[in-house]
Design a protein around this motif. Structure first.
Motif, PDB file in Angstrom:
ATOM      1  N   ALA A 170      41.617  35.338  39.894  1.00 26.48           N
ATOM      2  CA  ALA A 170      40.162  35.218  39.806  1.00 26.48           C
ATOM      3  C   ALA A 170      39.702  34.973  38.370  1.00 26.48           C
ATOM      4  CB  ALA A 170      39.505  36.481  40.358  1.00 26.48           C
ATOM      5  N   THR A 171      40.347  35.628  37.403  1.00 28.57           N
ATOM      6  CA  THR A 171      39.959  35.450  36.003  1.00 28.57           C
ATOM      7  C   THR A 171      40.237  34.034  35.538  1.00 28.57           C
ATOM      8  OG1 THR A 171      40.437  37.793  35.566  1.00 28.57           O
ATOM      9  CG2 THR A 171      40.260  36.329  33.666  1.00 28.57           C
ATOM     10  N   ALA A 172      41.429  33.540  35.805  1.00 28.30           N
ATOM     11  CA  ALA A 172      41.768  32.179  35.390  1.00 28.30           C
ATOM     12  C   ALA A 172      40.839  31.166  36.059  1.00 28.30           C
ATOM     13  CB  ALA A 172      43.228  31.879  35.742  1.00 28.30           C
ATOM     14  N   ASN A 173      40.581  31.344  37.336  1.00 27.32           N
ATOM     15  CA  ASN A 173      39.702  30.415  38.055  1.00 27.32           C
ATOM     16  C   ASN A 173      38.287  30.432  37.502  1.00 27.32           C
ATOM     17  OD1 ASN A 173      41.652  29.430  39.771  1.00 27.32           O
ATOM     18  ND2 ASN A 173      41.042  30.665  41.534  1.00 27.32           N
ATOM     19  N   MET A 174      37.793  31.622  37.148  1.00 28.19           N
ATOM     20  CA  MET A 174      36.417  31.695  36.671  1.00 28.19           C
ATOM     21  C   MET A 174      36.262  31.060  35.294  1.00 28.19           C
ATOM     22  SD  MET A 174      33.754  34.865  37.054  1.00 28.19           S
ATOM     23  CE  MET A 174      34.203  34.917  38.795  1.00 28.19           C
TER      24      MET A 174
ATOM     25  N   ASP B  56      35.305  38.825  45.360  1.00 29.17           N
ATOM     26  CA  ASP B  56      35.013  37.402  45.193  1.00 29.17           C
ATOM     27  C   ASP B  56      33.865  36.989  46.115  1.00 29.17           C
ATOM     28  OD1 ASP B  56      37.165  37.076  43.384  1.00 29.17           O
ATOM     29  OD2 ASP B  56      38.556  36.972  45.074  1.00 29.17           O
ATOM     30  N   GLN B  57      32.973  36.163  45.608  1.00 24.94           N
ATOM     31  CA  GLN B  57      31.820  35.725  46.395  1.00 24.94           C
ATOM     32  C   GLN B  57      32.263  34.973  47.646  1.00 24.94           C
ATOM     33  OE1 GLN B  57      28.873  36.614  46.126  1.00 24.94           O
ATOM     34  NE2 GLN B  57      28.388  37.124  44.012  1.00 24.94           N
ATOM     35  N   GLU B  58      33.347  34.214  47.524  1.00 24.31           N
ATOM     36  CA  GLU B  58      33.856  33.478  48.683  1.00 24.31           C
ATOM     37  C   GLU B  58      34.236  34.451  49.799  1.00 24.31           C
ATOM     38  OE1 GLU B  58      37.613  30.568  49.907  1.00 24.31           O
ATOM     39  OE2 GLU B  58      37.284  31.132  47.813  1.00 24.31           O
ATOM     40  N   PHE B  59      34.815  35.595  49.412  1.00 28.21           N
ATOM     41  CA  PHE B  59      35.168  36.624  50.387  1.00 28.21           C
ATOM     42  C   PHE B  59      33.903  37.174  51.047  1.00 28.21           C
ATOM     43  CE2 PHE B  59      35.429  41.193  51.184  1.00 28.21           C
ATOM     44  CZ  PHE B  59      36.508  41.279  52.047  1.00 28.21           C
ATOM     45  N   ALA B  60      32.891  37.517  50.259  1.00 30.66           N
ATOM     46  CA  ALA B  60      31.672  38.129  50.789  1.00 30.66           C
ATOM     47  C   ALA B  60      30.947  37.200  51.761  1.00 30.66           C
ATOM     48  CB  ALA B  60      30.745  38.526  49.641  1.00 30.66           C
ATOM     49  N   ARG B  61      30.986  35.897  51.488  1.00 29.51           N
ATOM     50  CA  ARG B  61      30.273  34.945  52.348  1.00 29.51           C
ATOM     51  C   ARG B  61      30.822  34.937  53.776  1.00 29.51           C
ATOM     52  NH1 ARG B  61      29.864  31.861  47.450  1.00 29.51           N
ATOM     53  NH2 ARG B  61      31.891  30.879  47.814  1.00 29.51           N
ATOM     54  N   GLN B  62      32.055  35.371  53.937  1.00 26.31           N
ATOM     55  CA  GLN B  62      32.661  35.339  55.272  1.00 26.31           C
ATOM     56  C   GLN B  62      32.172  36.470  56.176  1.00 26.31           C
ATOM     57  OE1 GLN B  62      36.914  34.031  55.360  1.00 26.31           O
ATOM     58  NE2 GLN B  62      36.758  34.211  53.132  1.00 26.31           N
TER      59      GLN B  62
ATOM     60  N   GLY C 168      41.497  48.176  43.620  1.00 32.03           N
ATOM     61  CA  GLY C 168      40.789  46.911  43.777  1.00 32.03           C
ATOM     62  C   GLY C 168      40.128  46.759  45.132  1.00 32.03           C
ATOM     63  N   LYS C 169      40.702  47.388  46.158  1.00 31.00           N
ATOM     64  CA  LYS C 169      40.187  47.151  47.499  1.00 31.00           C
ATOM     65  C   LYS C 169      38.840  47.803  47.747  1.00 31.00           C
ATOM     66  CE  LYS C 169      43.180  50.776  49.420  1.00 31.00           C
ATOM     67  NZ  LYS C 169      44.139  50.801  48.296  1.00 31.00           N
ATOM     68  N   VAL C 170      38.448  48.799  46.924  1.00 31.53           N
ATOM     69  CA  VAL C 170      37.158  49.454  47.150  1.00 31.53           C
ATOM     70  C   VAL C 170      36.017  48.447  47.062  1.00 31.53           C
ATOM     71  CG1 VAL C 170      36.858  50.106  44.714  1.00 31.53           C
ATOM     72  CG2 VAL C 170      35.718  51.421  46.495  1.00 31.53           C
ATOM     73  N   PHE C 171      36.163  47.414  46.236  1.00 27.28           N
ATOM     74  CA  PHE C 171      35.117  46.411  46.090  1.00 27.28           C
ATOM     75  C   PHE C 171      35.040  45.524  47.328  1.00 27.28           C
ATOM     76  CE2 PHE C 171      36.677  47.596  41.898  1.00 27.28           C
ATOM     77  CZ  PHE C 171      35.503  47.973  41.277  1.00 27.28           C
ATOM     78  N   GLU C 172      36.198  45.137  47.843  1.00 22.42           N
ATOM     79  CA  GLU C 172      36.204  44.362  49.086  1.00 22.42           C
ATOM     80  C   GLU C 172      35.657  45.195  50.236  1.00 22.42           C
ATOM     81  OE1 GLU C 172      39.873  41.202  48.429  1.00 22.42           O
ATOM     82  OE2 GLU C 172      40.168  42.952  49.718  1.00 22.42           O
TER      83      GLU C 172
ATOM     84  N   LEU D  29      28.639  44.645  42.741  1.00 28.26           N
ATOM     85  CA  LEU D  29      30.074  44.865  42.563  1.00 28.26           C
ATOM     86  C   LEU D  29      30.885  43.570  42.608  1.00 28.26           C
ATOM     87  CD1 LEU D  29      30.490  48.012  44.866  1.00 28.26           C
ATOM     88  CD2 LEU D  29      30.228  47.952  42.376  1.00 28.26           C
ATOM     89  N   SER D  30      30.231  42.432  42.596  1.00 23.63           N
ATOM     90  CA  SER D  30      30.958  41.164  42.658  1.00 23.63           C
ATOM     91  C   SER D  30      31.752  40.938  41.372  1.00 23.63           C
ATOM     92  CB  SER D  30      30.006  39.994  42.880  1.00 23.63           C
ATOM     93  OG  SER D  30      29.269  39.731  41.701  1.00 23.63           O
ATOM     94  N   ARG D  31      32.864  40.243  41.503  1.00 22.87           N
ATOM     95  CA  ARG D  31      33.695  39.949  40.331  1.00 22.87           C
ATOM     96  C   ARG D  31      32.942  39.070  39.335  1.00 22.87           C
ATOM     97  NH1 ARG D  31      39.259  40.586  40.482  1.00 22.87           N
ATOM     98  NH2 ARG D  31      39.378  40.236  42.726  1.00 22.87           N
ATOM     99  N   GLU D  32      32.095  38.216  39.850  1.00 22.05           N
ATOM    100  CA  GLU D  32      31.294  37.345  38.990  1.00 22.05           C
ATOM    101  C   GLU D  32      30.434  38.166  38.029  1.00 22.05           C
ATOM    102  OE1 GLU D  32      27.820  34.868  40.527  1.00 22.05           O
ATOM    103  OE2 GLU D  32      29.448  33.406  40.414  1.00 22.05           O
ATOM    104  N   ASN D  33      29.807  39.228  38.558  1.00 27.21           N
ATOM    105  CA  ASN D  33      28.964  40.074  37.712  1.00 27.21           C
ATOM    106  C   ASN D  33      29.781  40.834  36.674  1.00 27.21           C
ATOM    107  OD1 ASN D  33      26.493  39.402  38.848  1.00 27.21           O
ATOM    108  ND2 ASN D  33      26.662  40.953  40.458  1.00 27.21           N
TER     109      ASN D  33
END
Length: 448
Positions: A33-37, A236-242, A355-359, A427-431
């Motif tokens: 996620a870091t490299a992609n962002m 990840d926002q992509e995850f949340a959108r699902q 990490g899973k607490v955010f998902e 709690l999004s990774r973007e934020n």
């Protein structure tokens, strides 16, 4: 480079992560996620990582995860000596066959010569050589190393000493803090402790996954505390959108619910206590008696499941408990959508967030926290509208929590889940990442 200097092109990030896709190790999602962002924010990104066969024999692989790497990223796989994980006895040396214990000890000591880290220290030479090649071909403007292993920090230190390139130390784990016993690992005067102090002394920033870990390092390295930042894992926002269109069950009272755990099981987790509570809940509640508990993810850190954990889960097979294997990152959301209630099972530690607490939060589903209240995840979930935290880890108390969470799931509505997902937006990774990426862009100077 001065902040007011403007150059043409894109800033070049060298990102160092021993575990990167197709590895399925615990830290790979943060690294990916870091490299992609950074790539999405206008950086050229080169990743230094280990070769595929290392992951095949040590951590296991998730081949589909490679498809998630931003195509603009250049991945350089640096040879890593993985003899310690070699499963083919025919390829063992005579010395190792004669005494694997002596061979392992000797190899461990040899690893530490280049860098004070057993198993990984010898990788430093290959990493530095690869770093120099990358920098010659396209000058690097910033280095981020994510650990563990801590040898990932050495490319940044090397380029800083030789070319004045700034670097960031991303602690997704800790080096000299035992997070479960709250004790320092080793002497402050050890070679590895001196190395950590030297590395932190020259870092532009150091990132930590939660405030308690940052604060411990600030107390131990107060002269550098001003460059320490919390960069939590996030979702990840992509995850949340699902989950936007996710609908709760409508006939749960008749058919029962699916309680789920998804993640890596390791360390001193209260798994038996959780399973005992599950068994008791099924004996006292008609709804729970119809329900089942599904465990997904890895049992231990290695490619093969931990036999002790497998055996424990097998003890409760007749209580509606099943282990259904590891999950590709590309299928995580799909698996969550099969659950009605999520179980967050963690070992006690004020330093462990997971990490899973955010998902979990991003799904909008009810969450039962089966961990000690002192665990760092407690602070993450405070305020969640459908959260059931354990006060004590007794079978009776856990059974009550599970039953209450099941009743909440039966009464769930699309609006209730929407409100829970809205609560989790922060709690999004973007934020978590974007503020740091933008500050680092200013650090390396202006690019057009």
């Amino acid at each position: 480079m001065q902040a007011d200097t403007v150059v043409r092109g894109r800033p070049h990030l060298l990102y160092v992560a021993w575990g990167f896709p197709p590895s399925r190790g615990a830290g790979v999602y943060r690294a990916l996620a870091t490299a992609n962002m950074f790539a999405a924010e206008g950086w050229d990104v080169t990743v230094l990582t280990a070769s595929r066969e290392v992951f095949e024999y040590q951590t296991g692989t998730d081949p589909e995860l490679e498809s998630r790497i931003d195509p603009r990223i250049t991945v350089v796989r640096v040879p890593f000596n993985w003899d310690r994980g070699q499963p083919d006895l025919a390829k063992w040396s005579r010395t190792r066959v004669a005494s694997n214990l002596l061979w392992t000890y000797t190899r461990s000591q040899r690893d530490r010569v280049a860098f004070p880290e057993a198993g990984y220290g010898s990788w430093r030479r290959s990493l530095v050589a690869a770093t120099e090649r990358v920098h010659r071909e396209k000058p690097v403007n910033l280095v981020i190393g994510t650990a563990n292993p801590n040898v990932d920090f050495t490319p940044g230190w090397h380029l800083n000493r030789n070319h004045k390139i700034p670097y960031v130390m991303d602690y997704r784990d800790t080096w000299h803090l035992d997070v479960y016993r709250d004790k320092r690992i080793g002497s402050p005067r050890s070679r590895s402790a001196r190395m950590e102090r030297r590395l932190l002394g020259n870092a532009a920033e150091a990132w930590f996954v939660n405030a308690p870990i940052r604060d411990w390092h600030a107390a131990n390295y107060p002269e550098r505390a001003e460059v320490f930042h919390v960069v939590a894992n996030g979702f990840d926002q992509e995850f949340a959108r699902q989950f936007v269109d996710h609908q709760p069950q409508t006939n749960a009272e008749a058919t029962g619910l699916t309680f789920g755990y998804l993640g890596t099981m390791y360390g001193p987790m209260p798994l038996r206590e959780s399973l005992e509570g599950w068994r008791l809940a099924r004996s006292t509640s008609a709804l729970m008696a119809k329900s089942r508990l599904v465990i997904r993810g890895r049992l231990g850190h290695y490619a093969e499941p931990d036999p002790a954990l497998l055996g424990l889960l097998e003890e409760y097979r007749h209580d509606g408990v099943s282990y259904e294997g590891a999950v590709s990152k590309t299928q995580v959301a799909e698996v969550y959508r099969t659950f009605d209630v999520l179980l967050l099972i963690l070992g006690r530690s004020k330093y462990v967030t997971s990490g899973k607490v955010f998902e979990y939060a991003a799904t909008g589903l009810p969450i039962v926290s089966l961990h000690h209240p002192d665990t760092a995840s407690t602070g993450i979930l405070e305020g969640h509208p459908d959260w059931f935290p354990a006060e004590v880890l007794s079978g009776t108390h856990i059974a009550r929590l599970l039953t209450r969470a099941g009743e909440s799931a039966v009464a769930a509505s699309p609006e209730k889940q929407r409100l829970a997902r809205a609560w989790a937006d922060h709690l999004s990774r973007e934020n978590q990442l974007l503020p740091r990426i933008r500050d680092l862009r200013a650090l390396v100077g202006g690019f057009q």
